[in-house]
Write an enzyme that holds these catalytic residues in place. Sequence first.
Site, PDB file in Angstrom:
ATOM      1  N   ARG A  28      -9.861   0.980   5.391  1.00 31.37           N
ATOM      2  CA  ARG A  28      -9.321   0.056   4.401  1.00 31.37           C
ATOM      3  C   ARG A  28     -10.368  -0.182   3.317  1.00 31.37           C
ATOM      4  NH1 ARG A  28      -4.538   0.831   5.821  1.00 31.37           N
ATOM      5  NH2 ARG A  28      -3.504  -0.565   7.248  1.00 31.37           N
ATOM      6  N   CYS A  48       0.793  -1.232   0.000  1.00 36.28           N
ATOM      7  CA  CYS A  48       0.000   0.000   0.000  1.00 36.28           C
ATOM      8  C   CYS A  48       0.826   1.283   0.000  1.00 36.28           C
ATOM      9  CB  CYS A  48      -0.924   0.015   1.215  1.00 36.28           C
ATOM     10  SG  CYS A  48      -0.040   0.043   2.786  1.00 36.28           S
TER      11      CYS A  48
END
Length: 174
Positions: A155, A72
């Site tokens: 998320r 990420c």
Amino acid sequence: MKVLSLFDGISGCRQALKELNIDCQYYASEIDKYAIQVAKANHHDIEHIGDVKEIDFTKFKDIDLLSAGFPCQSYSIAGKRKGLKDERGQLIYDVFRALKDCKPKYFLLENVKGLLSIDKGKTFKNILEELNNCGYAVDWIIINSALVTAQNRQRVYIIGKSLDICQDAYIIEV
């Protein structure tokens, strides 16, 4: 159930399946030696298969679920936000390769909320389109990790179901 977990970390997916009493054969791709040590200490049944870049995914044709918390850093608002221009951001292409080669029934992907806003949303749209091109009906949701962990982080979860399964479900005989 046969599970292939890419960017497996400490095998959180394996732990979740265990807590749900789902018996599985679990293959994990991870390169961080400390994460692998934790995973092995907690789950003796995991088969570690090495670096995602070096895996021949055609050897995993009978996978039911592919799980991937792909890196990420290149999508996070805490980083430089280079997206697909960053080598770590390009690892999503290995997820696509795995989906095309393994053809699992389902997948579950996880990343930071910042994935949605890279390139004004173009990168996320392209990822969703590519997942469709891999042969999946796709949906996504944002969930705050604080619901299940000590972290307070948004998320994005992307889920997919093989179009083969979807088509079979909608066959109507006259």
